[in-house]
Structures are given as C-alpha cells and as structure tokens.
Design an enzyme around this catalytic site. Sequence first.
Site, PDB file in Angstrom:
ATOM      1  CD  GLU A 115      32.304  10.380  59.121  1.00 29.63           C
ATOM      2  OE1 GLU A 115      33.139  11.280  59.290  1.00 29.63           O
ATOM      3  OE2 GLU A 115      32.603   9.191  58.977  1.00 29.63           O
ATOM      4  CB  THR A 118      36.275   8.309  52.620  1.00 27.86           C
ATOM      5  OG1 THR A 118      36.995   7.706  53.698  1.00 27.86           O
ATOM      6  CG2 THR A 118      34.896   7.675  52.535  1.00 27.86           C
TER       7      THR A 118
HETATM    8  N1  HSE Z   1      31.125   2.976  54.482  1.00 24.44           N
HETATM    9  C1  HSE Z   1      32.141   3.939  54.190  1.00 24.44           C
HETATM   10  C2  HSE Z   1      32.830   3.542  52.897  1.00 24.44           C
HETATM   11  C3  HSE Z   1      33.140   3.967  55.316  1.00 24.44           C
HETATM   12  O1  HSE Z   1      33.166   2.366  52.764  1.00 24.44           O
HETATM   13  O2  HSE Z   1      33.020   4.392  52.043  1.00 24.44           O
HETATM   14  C4  HSE Z   1      34.254   4.946  55.109  1.00 24.44           C
HETATM   15  O3  HSE Z   1      35.159   4.842  56.184  1.00 24.44           O
END
Ligand code: HSE
Length: 301
Positions: free
Chosen positions: A131, A184
């Site tokens: 990630e 993201t």
């Molecule tokens: N918690 C992360 C965000 C998840 O909201 O950026 C990304 O899939």
Amino acid sequence: EEVHVFAPATVANMICGFDILGFAVDEPGDEVIMRKTEKLGIEILKITGDDGKLPLDAMKNTVSHSAWKLFCDLGLQNSFGLSIELHKKMPIGSGLGSSAASTVAGIFALNELLGQPLSKKELLPYCMEGERLACGAAHADNVAPSLFGGITLIPSYEPLLVRSLPVPENLYATLIYPKVEVQTKEARKLIKDKVQLSKAIKQWGNIASLISALYENDYEEIGRSMQDEIIEPNRSLLIPFFDEMKQISLENNALTFGISGSGPTVIALTNDKANAERIEQHLHHFLHIHQIEHQTFVSKI
Ligand code: HSE
C-alpha cells in the site's frame, strides 16, 4: 511447485472510520499464481485484466515488491527464485482495494509456497508495504480485511494492532463503481489536516457506536453510525451524481450510503438481499440514463 490464491476486494473506512475500519466482500477480487524457480530473483511473468496499466517491473509492482521484502527478510533470496502471475479481476483505482487484493494474494501465496512460516498477523506489515508503494501511505484498512476476511479494526498503527469484529448475519453491500478513475494518493490530498472539534466528537461517537452495534446486531444503529462529515464532503465532489445516488439509496431503505475507500465506488448497505438488489437496479438505471459508464456488485459481508 505453484500455488493459486484469491484475495477479495474490500470496502475501507466503513464510511466513518477513516484508515481504521474495513470489510471484505465475496467478489470481485484478484488471483495470484506463484511458482518457485531455479533462477534467482523475482519476476512478473504476466498480468491480465489490467489493460496494461500495471508495471511489469518487479520492483515497481506492489505484489512482487512486497513479496520480495518478505522473501529477503526470511533470508531465502539466494536459495531459489519466484515467478508471479497476477490476474486482476477487479477495476484499478476504483476504491475497492484493488492494490490491496493483489498484494494480499501475493503475500499469502508466498507464505503458502514456503509452508506457512508466518501467521496472518505477521504477514500484515508486508501487505501494508504494498500500500505504501501504491499510494504513499501504508494504511491497513484494505489489506487487513482482505487478509483476515470479515470486518476488521486497526485500533493502532504504532504498535500495529488488528482485531476482527463480529459480522452480523444479514449485511449486504451494493457497490456501484462509476468509471472515473480516482487515485488514492490524490484523494488523500483532498483531506484537510485539521478537524473541527464538534465534527470529531460526532465521528468518534459514531465509530464507538458502530462497534457496539456490530456486537448487538443492531442494523438500524449500524446504518445511523456509518456516516462521515469530515472526508465525504470533499471526496464526493469527484464522484458523479453522488448526492443523487445517496438520495435514491436512502429512499429505497438503505441503512446507509457513502464512499468506499477513497472512491469513486460508492456503497449502499442493507440487511436484506432483495433490497440490496433493488437498490442496485435503481442506481444502475439512474446512471444509465445519465450516460455514466459503471459496474455494479452486490455482496454479502
Ligand atoms: N483509508 C484509505 C483512504 C483507503 O480513504 O484513503 C483507500 O482505499
């Protein structure tokens, strides 16, 4: 020797719990096939289903990057090599934890190939490395539910803690993915780093109540507590017809509606399968009329 592993898509945040809550769905998901090779090193043999978007360079791909780290930490890099096939069966940049599903499938596959030297808890930090490579932040709210299944909570990042939460019998997610790409990394930049105290109070009240409602099978309270006034107002601007889709879902008895992960996928939650499918039909029809290309999924949680 080869292993085949499927890892599921996930809905991170569960609307109110940014970076700390997430759940897995039955499908879609990704598949990794991993083999031991005589040739040392790690290579990506092929990737399917990504429209050529993902890097084949083993150090740039989240699957091989994270698997190589684990492989080296176990001191095996001079014993044999690894080759990887990644079959993507879900959209990239969709808010369904696409990179997480691939990474988890890869790390799990490696652990199986090696005869399970590590526990799932020990595998989690390696999945988080994927990630970090994908979006710059090693958030665990996609990889943890993809790895453990069900609903997971990350009570703390330092030290890293993970807990599985009870999954009420009848929870269904209607997932609508409007085909606009949201990275993201970019979606995280939209979040303000200061939160108003009154909003924070509301949010932590909701998170606390959601956890207790999951233990009590209190569907109404699950729905009421899954709301977010901190991140949704900014991120929803990237999602076509977000407000309209929310209205349609709530009018059709969704328990709640919000953004899946960093979007653009949105989620309507229900405690009735037929209702979940009805909402899917309504939203499909609505987006079709407005000529928004999309994909839909209904899954039990
Ligand atoms: N918690 C992360 C965000 C998840 O909201 O950026 C990304 O899939």
